[in-house]
Write an enzyme that holds these catalytic residues in place. Structure first.
Site, PDB file in Angstrom:
ATOM      1  N   HIS A  61       1.968  -1.006 -10.240  1.00 40.91           N
ATOM      2  CA  HIS A  61       1.638  -1.365  -8.866  1.00 40.91           C
ATOM      3  C   HIS A  61       1.335  -2.848  -8.704  1.00 40.91           C
ATOM      4  O   HIS A  61       1.120  -3.316  -7.589  1.00 40.91           O
ATOM      5  CB  HIS A  61       0.427  -0.574  -8.383  1.00 40.91           C
ATOM      6  CG  HIS A  61       0.791   0.806  -7.964  1.00 40.91           C
ATOM      7  ND1 HIS A  61       0.494   1.911  -8.711  1.00 40.91           N
ATOM      8  CD2 HIS A  61       1.471   1.258  -6.892  1.00 40.91           C
ATOM      9  CE1 HIS A  61       0.967   2.983  -8.117  1.00 40.91           C
ATOM     10  NE2 HIS A  61       1.571   2.618  -7.018  1.00 40.91           N
TER      11      HIS A  61
ATOM     12  N   TYR B 266       7.096  -9.604   0.912  1.00 42.34           N
ATOM     13  CA  TYR B 266       7.127  -8.580  -0.136  1.00 42.34           C
ATOM     14  C   TYR B 266       8.174  -7.510   0.169  1.00 42.34           C
ATOM     15  O   TYR B 266       8.906  -7.051  -0.694  1.00 42.34           O
ATOM     16  CB  TYR B 266       5.739  -7.947  -0.258  1.00 42.34           C
ATOM     17  CG  TYR B 266       5.711  -6.727  -1.134  1.00 42.34           C
ATOM     18  CD1 TYR B 266       5.992  -6.813  -2.496  1.00 42.34           C
ATOM     19  CD2 TYR B 266       5.414  -5.469  -0.597  1.00 42.34           C
ATOM     20  CE1 TYR B 266       5.964  -5.695  -3.300  1.00 42.34           C
ATOM     21  CE2 TYR B 266       5.390  -4.341  -1.399  1.00 42.34           C
ATOM     22  CZ  TYR B 266       5.669  -4.456  -2.745  1.00 42.34           C
ATOM     23  OH  TYR B 266       5.651  -3.350  -3.529  1.00 42.34           O
ATOM     24  N   LYS B 267       8.273  -7.144   1.422  1.00 44.39           N
ATOM     25  CA  LYS B 267       9.232  -6.120   1.797  1.00 44.39           C
ATOM     26  C   LYS B 267      10.646  -6.694   1.964  1.00 44.39           C
ATOM     27  O   LYS B 267      11.583  -5.966   2.287  1.00 44.39           O
ATOM     28  CB  LYS B 267       8.776  -5.403   3.071  1.00 44.39           C
ATOM     29  CG  LYS B 267       7.541  -4.508   2.812  1.00 44.39           C
ATOM     30  CD  LYS B 267       7.056  -3.820   4.069  1.00 44.39           C
ATOM     31  CE  LYS B 267       5.786  -3.008   3.812  1.00 44.39           C
ATOM     32  NZ  LYS B 267       6.010  -1.774   3.043  1.00 44.39           N
TER      33      LYS B 267
ATOM     34  N   GLU C 266      10.098   5.984   2.947  1.00 47.43           N
ATOM     35  CA  GLU C 266       9.942   6.837   1.770  1.00 47.43           C
ATOM     36  C   GLU C 266       8.851   7.853   2.027  1.00 47.43           C
ATOM     37  O   GLU C 266       7.727   7.476   2.361  1.00 47.43           O
ATOM     38  CB  GLU C 266       9.529   6.007   0.548  1.00 47.43           C
ATOM     39  CG  GLU C 266      10.630   5.154  -0.008  1.00 47.43           C
ATOM     40  CD  GLU C 266      10.149   4.270  -1.157  1.00 47.43           C
ATOM     41  OE1 GLU C 266      10.967   3.490  -1.652  1.00 47.43           O
ATOM     42  OE2 GLU C 266       8.959   4.355  -1.537  1.00 47.43           O
TER      43      GLU C 266
ATOM     44  N   ASN D 202       5.803   5.284   2.769  1.00 46.11           N
ATOM     45  CA  ASN D 202       5.953   3.867   2.553  1.00 46.11           C
ATOM     46  C   ASN D 202       7.207   3.478   3.330  1.00 46.11           C
ATOM     47  O   ASN D 202       8.010   4.332   3.702  1.00 46.11           O
ATOM     48  CB  ASN D 202       6.113   3.570   1.067  1.00 46.11           C
ATOM     49  CG  ASN D 202       5.832   2.114   0.761  1.00 46.11           C
ATOM     50  OD1 ASN D 202       5.460   1.334   1.646  1.00 46.11           O
ATOM     51  ND2 ASN D 202       6.023   1.741  -0.495  1.00 46.11           N
TER      52      ASN D 202
ATOM     53  N   TYR E  22      -1.507  -2.082   5.068  1.00 48.53           N
ATOM     54  CA  TYR E  22      -1.216  -1.346   3.840  1.00 48.53           C
ATOM     55  C   TYR E  22      -2.404  -0.457   3.490  1.00 48.53           C
ATOM     56  O   TYR E  22      -3.537  -0.884   3.511  1.00 48.53           O
ATOM     57  CB  TYR E  22      -0.961  -2.300   2.660  1.00 48.53           C
ATOM     58  CG  TYR E  22      -0.498  -1.539   1.445  1.00 48.53           C
ATOM     59  CD1 TYR E  22       0.846  -1.279   1.251  1.00 48.53           C
ATOM     60  CD2 TYR E  22      -1.412  -1.018   0.534  1.00 48.53           C
ATOM     61  CE1 TYR E  22       1.276  -0.534   0.170  1.00 48.53           C
ATOM     62  CE2 TYR E  22      -0.988  -0.271  -0.544  1.00 48.53           C
ATOM     63  CZ  TYR E  22       0.361  -0.034  -0.721  1.00 48.53           C
ATOM     64  OH  TYR E  22       0.775   0.712  -1.788  1.00 48.53           O
TER      65      TYR E  22
ATOM     66  N   ARG F 134       2.269  10.666   1.125  1.00 48.29           N
ATOM     67  CA  ARG F 134       2.034   9.460   1.903  1.00 48.29           C
ATOM     68  C   ARG F 134       3.398   8.878   2.240  1.00 48.29           C
ATOM     69  O   ARG F 134       4.415   9.301   1.698  1.00 48.29           O
ATOM     70  CB  ARG F 134       1.204   8.443   1.136  1.00 48.29           C
ATOM     71  CG  ARG F 134       1.905   7.853  -0.068  1.00 48.29           C
ATOM     72  CD  ARG F 134       1.046   6.810  -0.762  1.00 48.29           C
ATOM     73  NE  ARG F 134       0.932   5.595   0.046  1.00 48.29           N
ATOM     74  CZ  ARG F 134       1.619   4.482  -0.189  1.00 48.29           C
ATOM     75  NH1 ARG F 134       2.466   4.406  -1.201  1.00 48.29           N
ATOM     76  NH2 ARG F 134       1.463   3.414   0.576  1.00 48.29           N
TER      77      ARG F 134
END
Ligand code: FES
Lengths: 320, 354
Positions: B200, B323-324, B272, B232, B44, B230
């Site tokens: 966040h 988390y994902k 994303e 994601n 990350y 960026r």
């Protein structure tokens, strides 16, 4: 450097506003519209002064809705390092100059029920743009503007003519002064307070408001420091592996740029934090002039702001 | 405004993001998919880079990418909004930022896709033509009463991706307006009014590394004319754009129906492309979050991506997979992807091999 591209511009007007202040108008060299901007923004003007590159930040004072050009006002500082002298003596209509994209470090809080503005001297310029913007948006504002005398009160008459009762004028030489405690007490809930002017005025306004219990988030101020002159010194840039000599009338940032190194900046006046550098070694005294670093950081001698701060001693190494 | 003439340009696919899920990428769309892993390892990071015009044909050739899914995605947005109008909200002081966004998108679309969009200005009298959606509107810039919706809602009903608008004050950013109908499991209604760190907070590991402090500092100084971007990514079962917490009961259970037989068609990598623009008049920051979906089956048609995705998924720390939201199906994914990983080295960067 700063990521955004520069705007190649042509000076189309130079107007002597009074004995100390000149106004400059810039349009794009390619004839296109300028970017829109928000009231309170500044632009950085690049000057080629006989081989020395100077960059000074000036508040935009034209109407943000007018994309045909930008206007700034420059007060001549006879004791300064020469940027304002260059603007006054050398810049003529027709001249080509580079200016930066607008940057705002003194933005309006659009949640405010009312905007109360206090200006001293040349500190009037960001408010001229802010008032034009608020007028267009139907926002409520009130200006209190103090100047030394009628001659130096630039734009007073124009502003009164445009905004009438909303403009209050004060002349030092006529013994007029803002009755700040009463003014601040009488404000409706949800008012935001903005001040721009000399350091003494900013401190006075902010401390009076704090004493009256104004919330911190409702207080806004802007003071650009002109980089001070001082003694020449040397600085080693650890990451670039270069040693730079900083002249007496040069800022550290300017000397670094003159050595061909692209260092970050936005305001060049110790306010935005963009140029912050870590200090690796310092045998001597760090002369901090910014209002970005915290007192702890200054005490720890861990960081320095090359746009305004200087050094006195035998060895300075920074991470750049 | 009518959508009747919408499909005259055969470039735009007629497809759905729910029910039968007829969403699919054409071979050209597969080739230009923004595969988000430049290396075989994933960590990350905030990894922002200037959002400058990239490779012709790529998703960042232009400031805003309009692709073959445009018309169907806009129809999906209208459907989600009809069900839940709170997916679009703007606090009153953000209206000016909405106009900034409208101007940015209209100017970009008209400049970059003149075959589809036109913008004519006469002072504040503007004329906007959007051919794919059959829109032809005249309005007064900065006068809300001349548009059928507020400026942000009006323009984001015509632009792919979710959008949030951040006000800047007190050295912080506040998420105070947004159009959010294709989010990866977060909620505008829940987050509106939050500061940068508050919204966040759920990302594991990252907070500890101080990445958000640095990112905030960077964003506060974001300059007009110098947008950044960026990537994601996450995983979604079926090409469902709207994986919102509000609707978790509808999409969450689909994870349990994945099998070795259907994973290739149903498991999608969701990428994303997040961009950030300083807005001129309001000094707010626009945050477009553009979502791209690709099925595993389509993704493995590019051998380099197949090898790399296998390695990334296999080596990802458990916290991140949790988390994902795909820890449960990770073994299934690894098993499927391993068929396409012969252990050969992969070339640097994320572009598919020619
Ligand atoms: S450039 Fe803004 S603090 Fe130095």
């Amino acid at each position: 450097m700063s990521g955004a591209s520069k705007i190649p511009a042509i000076v189309t007007e130079v107007v002597e506003v009074n004995s100390l202040i000149k106004r400059f108008r810039f349009v794009r060299e390619d004839g296109g519209p300028m970017p829109g901007f928000s009231g309170g923004s500044h632009t950085v003007v690049e000057m080629e002064d006989d081989g020395r590159r100077r960059l000074n930040a000036y508040s935009l004072m034209s109407d943000p809705a007018d994309r045909s050009g930008y206007e700034i006002s420059v007060r001549r500082d006879d004791g300064g390092r020469g940027g304002s002298m260059f603007m006054h003596a050398r810049v003529k209509p027709g001249m080509r100059m580079q200016i930066s994209q607008p940057v705002n470090l003194f933005g309006l809080d659009l949640r405010a029920k009312k905007h109360l503005m206090i200006a001293g001297g040349i500190g009037i310029t960001p408010f001229i743009a802010q008032m034009a913007q608020l007028d267009g948006l139907g926002g409520r504002f009130e200006l209190h503007y103090a100047a030394r005398d009628r001659e130096l009160g630039a734009y007073m008459n124009e502003l009164s003519a445009r905004y009438g009762e909303r403009v209050h004028r004060y002349y030092d030489t006529e013994g007029q002064a803002i009755d700040l405690p009463t003014l601040l007490k009488g404000q409706p809930l949800g008012t935001h307070l903005y001040v721009c002017g000399p350091k003494g005025m900013i401190n006075w306004v902010l401390s009076t408001a704090q004493k009256q219990g104004w919330p911190k988030g409702a207080l806004h101020s802007e003071e650009f420091l002109a980089p001070p002159v001082g003694e020449a010194f040397q600085v080693d840039l650890a990451l670039s592996g270069v040693t730079v000599n900083v002249g007496a009338t040069q800022s550290m940032l300017e000397a670094i740029e003159a050595a061909g190194i692209d260092a970050p900046y936005l305001c060049r006046g110790g306010a935005c934090g963009q140029c912050e550098c870590k200090v690796r070694e310092a045998e001597g005294e760090l002369l901090h002039y910014d209002h970005w670093l915290s007192d702890e950081q200054k005490e720890a001698r861990s960081h320095i702001m090359p746009c305004v701060s200087r050094f006195k001693g035998s060895r300075l190494v920074i991470e750049l | 405004m009518s959508l009747d003439d919408a499909f005259k340009d055969p470039f735009f696919r007629d497809e759905s993001f729910f029910g039968k899920y007829t969403y699919k990428n054409s071979p050209a769309a597969i080739k230009r998919f923004p595969f988000p892993f430049p290396e075989d390892d994933y960590m990350y990071s905030v990894n922002m880079e200037p959002h400058v015009s990239g490779r012709p044909g790529s998703v960042f050739e232009h400031a805003f990418d309009v692709d073959e899914h445009y018309v169907s995605e806009m129809r999906d947005r209208a459907r989600v909004l009809a069900d839940d109008p709170l997916r679009c909200q703007s606090l009153p002081h953000m209206t000016l930022a909405g106009w900034d966004l409208l101007e940015l998108i209209m100017e970009s679309f008209a400049r970059d896709y003149p075959q589809w969009f036109e913008l004519h200005k006469d002072g504040n009298k503007w004329h906007w033509i959007n051919r794919p959606l059959g829109i032809d509107d005249k309005f007064t810039f900065l006068d809300e009463s001349t548009l059928p919706y507020g400026p942000m809602e009006y323009i984001t009903r015509q632009a792919q991706g979710d959008f949030t608008l951040q006000d800047q004050r007190e050295d912080n950013l506040w998420i105070e307006a947004g159009m959010v109908t294709s989010q990866a499991d977060w909620s505008l209604d829940f987050d509106i009014g939050m500061s940068f760190h508050e919204w966040h907070a759920p990302v594991p590991l990252a907070g500890k590394m101080g990445v958000f402090d640095r990112a905030l500092k960077f964003l506060l100084q974001l300059q007009h004319g110098a947008p950044v971007r960026r990537f994601n990514w996450t995983m979604t079962v079926d090409p469902l754009l709207d994986t919102s917490p509000e609707n978790y009961h509808k999409w969450g259970p689909s994870k349990t129906t994945l099998s070795a037989e259907n994973i290739g068609q149903r498991q999608h990598l969701r990428v994303e492309l997040q961009t950030l623009f300083r807005l001129p008049r309001s000094n707010a920051i626009a945050f477009p979050i553009r979502c791209y979906l690709i099925s595993f089956e389509d993704l493995v048609s590019q051998p380099k991506w197949a090898r790399r995705l296998h390695r990334v998924i296999k080596n990802l720390p458990d916290e991140l997979a949790t988390y994902k939201g795909f820890i449960r199906n990770r073994p299934l994914m690894i098993e499927y992807l391993s068929q396409f990983d012969d252990g050969a080295p992969t070339s640097p960067g994320w572009w598919a091999d020619e």
